[in-house]
Design a protein around this motif. Structure first.
Motif, mmCIF file in Angstrom:
data_model
loop_
_atom_site.group_PDB
_atom_site.id
_atom_site.type_symbol
_atom_site.label_atom_id
_atom_site.label_comp_id
_atom_site.label_asym_id
_atom_site.label_seq_id
_atom_site.Cartn_x
_atom_site.Cartn_y
_atom_site.Cartn_z
ATOM 1 N N GLU A 1 -3.225 53.421 66.039
ATOM 2 C CA GLU A 1 -1.811 53.305 65.648
ATOM 3 C C GLU A 1 -1.660 53.104 64.137
ATOM 4 O OE1 GLU A 1 0.413 53.742 67.994
ATOM 5 O OE2 GLU A 1 -0.685 53.266 69.827
ATOM 6 N N ALA B 1 2.271 57.624 63.270
ATOM 7 C CA ALA B 1 0.837 57.474 62.977
ATOM 8 C C ALA B 1 -0.016 58.240 63.984
ATOM 9 C CB ALA B 1 0.442 56.001 62.970
ATOM 10 N N MET C 1 12.398 41.656 65.207
ATOM 11 C CA MET C 1 13.066 41.204 63.985
ATOM 12 C C MET C 1 14.352 40.460 64.318
ATOM 13 S SD MET C 1 11.246 42.540 61.456
ATOM 14 C CE MET C 1 12.414 42.448 60.097
ATOM 15 N N TRP D 1 4.599 44.662 54.417
ATOM 16 C CA TRP D 1 5.185 44.930 55.732
ATOM 17 C C TRP D 1 5.020 43.721 56.648
ATOM 18 C CZ3 TRP D 1 3.184 45.630 60.807
ATOM 19 C CH2 TRP D 1 4.113 46.131 61.719
ATOM 20 N N ILE E 1 6.926 35.629 73.533
ATOM 21 C CA ILE E 1 8.255 35.669 74.156
ATOM 22 C C ILE E 1 8.130 35.578 75.679
ATOM 23 C CG2 ILE E 1 10.277 37.136 74.589
ATOM 24 C CD1 ILE E 1 9.901 38.249 71.697
ATOM 25 N N LYS E 2 7.171 36.309 76.242
ATOM 26 C CA LYS E 2 6.980 36.270 77.702
ATOM 27 C C LYS E 2 6.659 34.854 78.175
ATOM 28 C CE LYS E 2 5.179 40.931 78.479
ATOM 29 N NZ LYS E 2 3.893 41.637 78.663
ATOM 30 N N PRO F 1 5.720 48.654 73.650
ATOM 31 C CA PRO F 1 4.972 47.394 73.506
ATOM 32 C C PRO F 1 4.484 47.109 72.090
ATOM 33 C CG PRO F 1 3.649 49.038 74.664
ATOM 34 C CD PRO F 1 5.038 49.601 74.546
ATOM 35 N N GLU F 2 4.549 48.087 71.191
ATOM 36 C CA GLU F 2 4.080 47.859 69.810
ATOM 37 C C GLU F 2 5.242 47.592 68.855
ATOM 38 O OE1 GLU F 2 0.869 47.776 69.370
ATOM 39 O OE2 GLU F 2 0.066 48.947 71.047
ATOM 40 N N GLN F 3 6.471 47.519 69.372
ATOM 41 C CA GLN F 3 7.609 47.365 68.457
ATOM 42 C C GLN F 3 7.751 45.920 67.974
ATOM 43 O OE1 GLN F 3 12.213 47.298 68.926
ATOM 44 N NE2 GLN F 3 11.677 49.462 69.092
ATOM 45 N N ILE F 4 7.872 45.754 66.672
ATOM 46 C CA ILE F 4 7.991 44.437 66.059
ATOM 47 C C ILE F 4 9.345 43.816 66.419
ATOM 48 C CG2 ILE F 4 9.038 45.095 63.829
ATOM 49 C CD1 ILE F 4 5.866 43.059 63.943
ATOM 50 N N VAL G 1 12.082 41.962 76.121
ATOM 51 C CA VAL G 1 10.837 42.377 76.774
ATOM 52 C C VAL G 1 10.924 42.290 78.298
ATOM 53 C CG1 VAL G 1 9.476 41.632 74.788
ATOM 54 C CG2 VAL G 1 9.718 40.087 76.733
ATOM 55 N N PHE G 2 11.969 41.653 78.794
ATOM 56 C CA PHE G 2 12.101 41.530 80.244
ATOM 57 C C PHE G 2 12.864 42.704 80.861
ATOM 58 C CE2 PHE G 2 11.646 37.180 78.580
ATOM 59 C CZ PHE G 2 10.473 36.824 79.231
ATOM 60 N N GLN H 1 3.810 38.701 69.306
ATOM 61 C CA GLN H 1 5.205 38.259 69.459
ATOM 62 C C GLN H 1 5.644 38.423 70.908
ATOM 63 O OE1 GLN H 1 7.118 40.962 66.691
ATOM 64 N NE2 GLN H 1 7.603 39.276 65.297
ATOM 65 N N ARG H 2 5.326 39.597 71.473
ATOM 66 C CA ARG H 2 5.733 39.931 72.834
ATOM 67 C C ARG H 2 5.124 38.958 73.855
ATOM 68 N NH1 ARG H 2 7.328 45.014 75.584
ATOM 69 N NH2 ARG H 2 8.367 45.252 73.593
ATOM 70 N N TYR I 1 -2.448 43.006 65.502
ATOM 71 C CA TYR I 1 -1.219 43.539 66.117
ATOM 72 C C TYR I 1 -0.164 42.439 66.288
ATOM 73 C CZ TYR I 1 -4.138 47.583 67.252
ATOM 74 O OH TYR I 1 -4.962 48.681 67.165
ATOM 75 N N PRO I 2 0.510 42.040 65.210
ATOM 76 C CA PRO I 2 1.499 40.948 65.319
ATOM 77 C C PRO I 2 2.586 41.212 66.365
ATOM 78 C CG PRO I 2 1.075 41.455 63.009
ATOM 79 C CD PRO I 2 0.357 42.501 63.816
ATOM 80 N N ALA I 3 3.005 42.456 66.536
ATOM 81 C CA ALA I 3 4.077 42.740 67.495
ATOM 82 C C ALA I 3 3.629 42.448 68.925
ATOM 83 C CB ALA I 3 4.538 44.195 67.374
ATOM 84 N N ARG I 4 2.380 42.777 69.232
ATOM 85 C CA ARG I 4 1.882 42.478 70.585
ATOM 86 C C ARG I 4 1.880 40.974 70.831
ATOM 87 N NH1 ARG I 4 -3.617 46.155 70.952
ATOM 88 N NH2 ARG I 4 -2.590 48.156 70.535
ATOM 89 N N ILE J 1 -1.637 48.471 62.454
ATOM 90 C CA ILE J 1 -0.487 49.318 62.121
ATOM 91 C C ILE J 1 -0.573 49.853 60.696
ATOM 92 C CG2 ILE J 1 2.051 49.325 61.897
ATOM 93 C CD1 ILE J 1 1.027 48.968 64.803
ATOM 94 N N MET J 2 -1.032 49.031 59.776
ATOM 95 C CA MET J 2 -1.034 49.368 58.350
ATOM 96 C C MET J 2 -2.457 49.367 57.816
ATOM 97 S SD MET J 2 2.170 49.771 57.447
ATOM 98 C CE MET J 2 2.364 49.426 55.697
ATOM 99 N N LYS K 1 7.339 40.946 55.728
ATOM 100 C CA LYS K 1 8.732 41.302 56.076
ATOM 101 C C LYS K 1 8.995 41.138 57.562
ATOM 102 C CE LYS K 1 10.760 44.559 52.841
ATOM 103 N NZ LYS K 1 11.120 45.956 52.598
ATOM 104 N N MET K 2 7.971 41.345 58.374
ATOM 105 C CA MET K 2 8.141 41.285 59.825
ATOM 106 C C MET K 2 8.277 39.854 60.325
ATOM 107 S SD MET K 2 8.381 44.318 60.635
ATOM 108 C CE MET K 2 8.935 44.697 58.986
ATOM 109 N N TRP L 1 7.242 31.892 67.337
ATOM 110 C CA TRP L 1 6.243 31.837 66.255
ATOM 111 C C TRP L 1 6.784 31.069 65.042
ATOM 112 C CZ3 TRP L 1 8.313 36.000 68.643
ATOM 113 C CH2 TRP L 1 9.244 36.765 67.937
#
Lengths: 323, 323
Positions: A115, B296, B119, A38, A303-304, B114-117, B105-106, A299-300, A294-297, A27-28, A41-42, A309
């Protein structure tokens, strides 16, 4: 030993740690202060990043031993031509002229991260700059996985290793951040030097079996992993060498390996896991931490799998309560 | 007229503007201060966001007229149950209890990004909070595309429209941000009220032809677009209604439309363009600005087409020089 430093990398039955690779390279811009800020912060658990020293012995955060033309522009905004300057032959002031804020989309490396945001005027940071940032109260939960890069092509390789370790230990101590830092390397002999020169920080051992190719556009790490396949057990060799974390290439690790490592008291932190399917597989293995661009992926996927984390016992600020 | 407000949305032969949709919904939680901050730091030209008023007439930034269960948790961390509370029936203090920092996510909506962090503890922001943030010197280049949401289901619809416009104009004036704000809506009658009540800000007209379905999990905008297909020319209708920007659904716009709009003095800013192929098509049409959840990706497509998102004549700070 090292309870504090290891906490950010230790999972349990309800938690796997998210380690942001070079910040969050997906992402960054990689290994930049904005990227690190970033990622912290996430709410990620830890940062992984790469350190080597300049000609004037300043520890800086950059991955390849030469400036990577696919991510580096001159002060005038031109993409770097070959031959790319070597970090060890630039002073920090010379290095700081370059802009590493964006990918050249016309290169193979640039195409790997579709991305990633395109920034301007982002310098290669000093290690000291990242430590100062991570010291802020909001980021007190973040562990630092400080990878020291070893360059066998440098003159006086052994002396250069020692100088690198000394310079890194010096900066981390001056920042009073030894209690949050893990020293991490592919070069196991360098890690032995770390244990001697900086015994207050735990060591983390990277491994990569030769079967798995290097990623495009990166310095190879295989030079340090040539003899690994002859070892009867990599986890056992790490435990015997005084390591606390085993960081294998994610394709190299099996359930039996994870169990063996755990029995030896090691944490397991595979890298660099970017595909959700591969993340799912690492989650099934029950590793402690996963290193990802890709930390967001991640996390997802956690969660599933009804995982978090953050651990129940984490002392964490408001933005960091568990999912 | 309105040169200053329109500058951030105006392209030219070497530049197409990047407008971050609800911040950058693909990467950051939508319509949150952290999301807006990140998007502005990334150097985008403008932000698009959604405004309505609470029961106590506080303009807040949120998309649906009811809290969206797919992105909203209670203060206790539970996903919101149906029936979801309506914004117009909550005071700001009640609304501020909810956490909109992560996707469930459900849900179908949660799976779209799918890329959203993910928070924690992110509140629905007040419009005034975003204006205060955007006022910082680093963000002085960022244009604000302030979409006013109209709710035909509310009691006293016409009075509610007038109260909404008055409350929004009041907050933007108090922040001294009228010179950077565009008033934007699907509800063309509401835009007429804006022109009367706040003539110092230009209006931007959204359109969506009925052929294109609404996105999953969102309030429909088609109620305001029912008669559009009977118009001989949408750009002409907008010009006649005193608009400065035409913001069509990206599937509704052709090269002839863009040329007609330009001849009428309108800027063209299609939404919400998230697929690189669709971005390429909008670039070929030569639109002025593109609204996207993924800034991006758009930067990358612009670079491939040898375009920039900043103009030569932009007065911009160091991080914003052209690519």
């Amino acid at each position: 030993m090292f309870t504090q430093q290891l906490a950010s990398f230790k999972g349990d039955q309800s938690c796997i740690r998210v380690v942001g690779h070079r910040g969050a390279r997906g992402i960054m811009p990689e290994n930049t202060l904005l990227g690190f800020e970033w990622t912290m912060k996430m709410g990620v658990s830890a940062l992984e990043f790469d350190v080597m020293i300049t000609k004037d012995h300043v520890p800086v955060i950059v991955h390849n031993h030469h400036l990577n033309g696919a991510i580096t522009r001159t002060a005038e905004g031109q993409w770097l031509n070959t031959p790319e300057p070597r970090i060890s032959e630039l002073t920090y002031d010379e290095l700081a002229q370059y802009d590493v804020g964006g990918l050249n989309v016309f290169t193979e490396y640039g195409q790997r991260f579709p991305e990633q945001i395109f920034m301007h005027r982002q310098q290669v940071p000093k290690l000291a700059d990242l430590l100062a940032l991570a010291m802020q109260p909001d980021f007190a939960h973040v562990g630092l996985m400080l990878e020291i890069k070893s360059d066998p092509k440098v003159d006086n390789f052994q002396m250069h290793r020692e100088e690198t370790v000394a310079a890194v230990a010096d900066v981390v101590r001056q920042a009073a951040m030894t209690s949050r830092t893990i020293l991490h390397s592919f070069d196991w002999e360098l890690l032995h030097l770390c244990q001697q020169a900086a015994p207050e920080m735990p060591t983390s051992f990277l491994s990569q079996l030769p079967a798995h190719d290097d990623d495009k556009g990166e310095d190879s790490s295989l030079v340090f992993s040539q003899n690994l396949k002859q070892l009867p057990s990599i986890p056992k060799a790490i435990a015997e060498a005084g390591g606390y974390i085993w960081a294998p290439h994610f394709k190299d690790v099996t359930l039996a390996d994870v169990q063996e490592a755990r029995n030896l008291g090691l944490l397991v932190a595979p890298w660099t896991v970017n595909d959700p399917k591969d993340m799912g597989q690492m989650i099934q293995l029950g590793v402690d931490a996963i290193v990802t661009d890709y930390p967001a992926r991640l996390q997802r996927e956690l969660i599933k799998n009804e995982l978090r984390w953050q651990r129940q016992d984490d002392i964490s600020n408001a933005t960091l309560t568990s999912a």
